[in-house]
Scaffold this motif. Structure first.
Motif, PDB file in Angstrom:
ATOM      1  N   CYS A 224       0.830  -1.216   0.000  1.00 53.25           N
ATOM      2  CA  CYS A 224       0.000   0.000   0.000  1.00 53.25           C
ATOM      3  C   CYS A 224       0.860   1.261   0.000  1.00 53.25           C
ATOM      4  CB  CYS A 224      -0.936  -0.004   1.216  1.00 53.25           C
ATOM      5  SG  CYS A 224      -2.259  -1.216   1.118  1.00 53.25           S
ATOM      6  N   TYR A 225       1.910   1.274   0.827  1.00 54.61           N
ATOM      7  CA  TYR A 225       2.808   2.437   0.856  1.00 54.61           C
ATOM      8  C   TYR A 225       3.508   2.632  -0.490  1.00 54.61           C
ATOM      9  CZ  TYR A 225       2.572   3.733   5.807  1.00 54.61           C
ATOM     10  OH  TYR A 225       2.154   4.201   7.026  1.00 54.61           O
ATOM     11  N   LEU A 226       3.948   1.538  -1.100  1.00 53.23           N
ATOM     12  CA  LEU A 226       4.677   1.627  -2.375  1.00 53.23           C
ATOM     13  C   LEU A 226       3.801   2.120  -3.525  1.00 53.23           C
ATOM     14  CD1 LEU A 226       6.681  -1.696  -2.036  1.00 53.23           C
ATOM     15  CD2 LEU A 226       7.719   0.567  -2.289  1.00 53.23           C
ATOM     16  N   THR A 227       2.531   1.753  -3.498  1.00 56.60           N
ATOM     17  CA  THR A 227       1.634   2.092  -4.610  1.00 56.60           C
ATOM     18  C   THR A 227       0.718   3.276  -4.310  1.00 56.60           C
ATOM     19  OG1 THR A 227      -0.046   0.517  -3.843  1.00 56.60           O
ATOM     20  CG2 THR A 227       1.599  -0.310  -5.413  1.00 56.60           C
ATOM     21  N   GLY A 228       0.799   3.799  -3.073  1.00 56.14           N
ATOM     22  CA  GLY A 228      -0.060   4.920  -2.706  1.00 56.14           C
ATOM     23  C   GLY A 228      -1.517   4.524  -2.538  1.00 56.14           C
ATOM     24  N   ARG A 229      -1.768   3.239  -2.280  1.00 56.30           N
ATOM     25  CA  ARG A 229      -3.135   2.748  -2.100  1.00 56.30           C
ATOM     26  C   ARG A 229      -3.522   2.770  -0.624  1.00 56.30           C
ATOM     27  NH1 ARG A 229      -2.698   3.588  -6.559  1.00 56.30           N
ATOM     28  NH2 ARG A 229      -3.645   2.650  -8.376  1.00 56.30           N
ATOM     29  N   GLU A 230      -4.831   2.846  -0.377  1.00 55.68           N
ATOM     30  CA  GLU A 230      -5.342   2.863   0.993  1.00 55.68           C
ATOM     31  C   GLU A 230      -5.211   1.477   1.632  1.00 55.68           C
ATOM     32  OE1 GLU A 230      -9.660   3.307   3.301  1.00 55.68           O
ATOM     33  OE2 GLU A 230      -9.545   3.509   1.110  1.00 55.68           O
ATOM     34  N   TYR A 231      -4.751   1.457   2.884  1.00 51.98           N
ATOM     35  CA  TYR A 231      -4.670   0.205   3.644  1.00 51.98           C
ATOM     36  C   TYR A 231      -6.032  -0.091   4.260  1.00 51.98           C
ATOM     37  CZ  TYR A 231      -3.396  -3.092   7.364  1.00 51.98           C
ATOM     38  OH  TYR A 231      -3.332  -4.178   8.201  1.00 51.98           O
ATOM     39  N   LYS A 232      -6.543  -1.288   4.034  1.00 52.99           N
ATOM     40  CA  LYS A 232      -7.839  -1.682   4.595  1.00 52.99           C
ATOM     41  C   LYS A 232      -7.631  -2.806   5.614  1.00 52.99           C
ATOM     42  CE  LYS A 232     -10.399  -0.561   0.362  1.00 52.99           C
ATOM     43  NZ  LYS A 232     -11.288  -1.095  -0.685  1.00 52.99           N
ATOM     44  N   ALA A 233      -7.871  -2.507   6.875  1.00 53.13           N
ATOM     45  CA  ALA A 233      -7.642  -3.482   7.944  1.00 53.13           C
ATOM     46  C   ALA A 233      -8.456  -4.757   7.754  1.00 53.13           C
ATOM     47  CB  ALA A 233      -7.952  -2.851   9.289  1.00 53.13           C
ATOM     48  N   GLU A 234      -9.623  -4.607   7.144  1.00 52.03           N
ATOM     49  CA  GLU A 234     -10.489  -5.778   6.928  1.00 52.03           C
ATOM     50  C   GLU A 234     -10.041  -6.634   5.749  1.00 52.03           C
ATOM     51  OE1 GLU A 234     -12.348  -2.508   4.371  1.00 52.03           O
ATOM     52  OE2 GLU A 234     -11.251  -2.654   6.276  1.00 52.03           O
ATOM     53  N   GLY A 235      -9.104  -6.121   4.940  1.00 49.24           N
ATOM     54  CA  GLY A 235      -8.609  -6.870   3.785  1.00 49.24           C
ATOM     55  C   GLY A 235      -9.183  -6.376   2.477  1.00 49.24           C
ATOM     56  N   VAL A 236      -8.966  -7.140   1.426  1.00 51.05           N
ATOM     57  CA  VAL A 236      -9.348  -6.719   0.074  1.00 51.05           C
ATOM     58  C   VAL A 236     -10.091  -7.840  -0.654  1.00 51.05           C
ATOM     59  CG1 VAL A 236      -7.354  -5.161  -0.124  1.00 51.05           C
ATOM     60  CG2 VAL A 236      -7.153  -7.533  -0.919  1.00 51.05           C
ATOM     61  N   THR A 237     -10.674  -7.472  -1.792  1.00 47.28           N
ATOM     62  CA  THR A 237     -11.291  -8.471  -2.661  1.00 47.28           C
ATOM     63  C   THR A 237     -10.217  -9.039  -3.589  1.00 47.28           C
ATOM     64  OG1 THR A 237     -11.771  -6.859  -4.397  1.00 47.28           O
ATOM     65  CG2 THR A 237     -13.446  -7.151  -2.675  1.00 47.28           C
ATOM     66  N   LYS A 238     -10.565 -10.096  -4.301  1.00 49.49           N
ATOM     67  CA  LYS A 238      -9.640 -10.700  -5.256  1.00 49.49           C
ATOM     68  C   LYS A 238      -9.234  -9.680  -6.326  1.00 49.49           C
ATOM     69  CE  LYS A 238      -9.160 -14.617  -8.434  1.00 49.49           C
ATOM     70  NZ  LYS A 238      -9.860 -15.760  -9.093  1.00 49.49           N
ATOM     71  N   ASP A 239     -10.196  -8.887  -6.801  1.00 53.06           N
ATOM     72  CA  ASP A 239      -9.907  -7.879  -7.825  1.00 53.06           C
ATOM     73  C   ASP A 239      -8.971  -6.797  -7.298  1.00 53.06           C
ATOM     74  OD1 ASP A 239     -11.424  -9.170  -9.710  1.00 53.06           O
ATOM     75  OD2 ASP A 239     -13.199  -7.900  -9.469  1.00 53.06           O
ATOM     76  N   GLU A 240      -9.180  -6.388  -6.039  1.00 55.92           N
ATOM     77  CA  GLU A 240      -8.310  -5.367  -5.445  1.00 55.92           C
ATOM     78  C   GLU A 240      -6.885  -5.900  -5.259  1.00 55.92           C
ATOM     79  OE1 GLU A 240     -11.390  -2.660  -2.770  1.00 55.92           O
ATOM     80  OE2 GLU A 240     -10.792  -4.644  -2.039  1.00 55.92           O
ATOM     81  N   ALA A 241      -6.764  -7.172  -4.896  1.00 56.25           N
ATOM     82  CA  ALA A 241      -5.439  -7.789  -4.759  1.00 56.25           C
ATOM     83  C   ALA A 241      -4.730  -7.827  -6.107  1.00 56.25           C
ATOM     84  CB  ALA A 241      -5.578  -9.205  -4.200  1.00 56.25           C
ATOM     85  N   HIS A 242      -5.475  -8.188  -7.153  1.00 56.18           N
ATOM     86  CA  HIS A 242      -4.922  -8.231  -8.516  1.00 56.18           C
ATOM     87  C   HIS A 242      -4.443  -6.838  -8.935  1.00 56.18           C
ATOM     88  CE1 HIS A 242      -5.017  -8.358 -12.949  1.00 56.18           C
ATOM     89  NE2 HIS A 242      -4.758  -9.644 -12.820  1.00 56.18           N
TER      90      HIS A 242
END
Length: 272
Positions: free
Chosen positions: A147-165
């Motif tokens: 998340c830090y490297l890509t400037g994406r928001e960190y979600k404590a609950e996790g992500v979907t498969k599409d968000e991981a991709h």
């Protein structure tokens, strides 16, 4: 089997089995001639809250010309903690130079976990690690670092498969050919997700989480992963073996009183 020579460029802790102190015994046990170049000397693991750190950038700058003159080379280089932007520039240029002669570059962008940077790691480290990723054949940040490297928001609950991709794709854009993201919850399951550049293959591997924290488990994962990759195994299989190895070690040590010193590896090498 022809074993590969590997150089570890990572910090060295005086007290605690993390970074170089964790990786060197594992890779040596695998039979790979293992060398090291400390990026920093640290008094103890950062988990104790108090530490003393010596940045070794000037030392590193003097090492590379000597090694070049002596004709030293490595089949692989694995980088971990980078102490400064100046150090990142020197190390990444060396890695790029070595990669041009066939050396494989592994980058573990050690910066943080659980949504925040580690104690003593500054925001400038993010820029340094992006520079390291640009020369990597394989990088393996955890979810926080991704998340830090890509400037994406960190979600404590996790992500979907599409968000991981999507996160894998943004890491690839920084420059790393193959990518893993560790410690990421995907659709409710603790997982490691990956992209193998050689086979153009995406994969997700799930695991059971043991609710205890040890510093150095990422370094253990890295060493087991690299050990299997250097033996010619696939990225997916090597990742699974690294995950299983870390799980076994945590399970065997979960009742240790002082977890801040890391896992006492030497007595467990035979299970890896």
């Amino acid at each position: 089997m022809n074993k590969k020579q590997i150089l570890l460029i990572n910090d060295m802790a005086g007290y605690g089995k993390v970074a170089t102190a964790a990786m060197l015994p594992i890779l040596s046990y695998f039979g790979h001639p293992t060398y090291n170049l400390p990026t920093a000397l640290v008094s103890n693991t950062l988990d104790y809250g108090k530490f003393n750190l010596l940045d070794t950038t000037d030392y590193i700058k003097g090492v590379f010309p000597v090694w070049k003159e002596l004709g030293f080379s490595f089949d692989a280089i694995a980088t971990g903690f980078i102490a400064s932007e100046r150090q990142a520039d020197i190390v990444s240029r060396y890695c790029l130079e070595q990669a041009s002669t066939g050396t494989t570059i592994f980058v573990d962008p050690i910066m943080g976990d659980e949504g925040k940077l580690y104690n003593g790691v500054t925001p400038a480290a993010v820029k340094s690690m992006r520079e390291m990723l640009s020369v990597a054949h394989l990088c393996y940040p955890n979810y926080t670092e991704a998340c830090y490297l890509t400037g994406r928001e960190y979600k404590a609950e996790g992500v979907t498969k599409d968000e991981a991709h999507n996160l894998l794709e943004h890491l690839r854009k920084i420059g790393s050919k193959s990518v893993l993201i560790t410690s990421i919850t995907v659709d409710g399951q603790p997982s490691v997700v990956g992209y193998n550049n050689i086979h153009n293959e995406y994969f997700k591997l799930c695991y059971d989480e043991i609710p205890v924290h040890f510093p150095g488990t990422g370094d253990i994962f890295s060493a087991i992963l690299i050990g299997h990759l250097l033996d010619g195994e696939s990225l997916k299989d090597s990742t699974r073996k690294a995950m299983d190895g870390v799980y076994k070690l945590i399970d065997l040590n979960k009742d240790n009183i002082d977890k801040n010193r890391g896992i006492p590896l030497e007595q467990y090498l035979n299970i890896l």
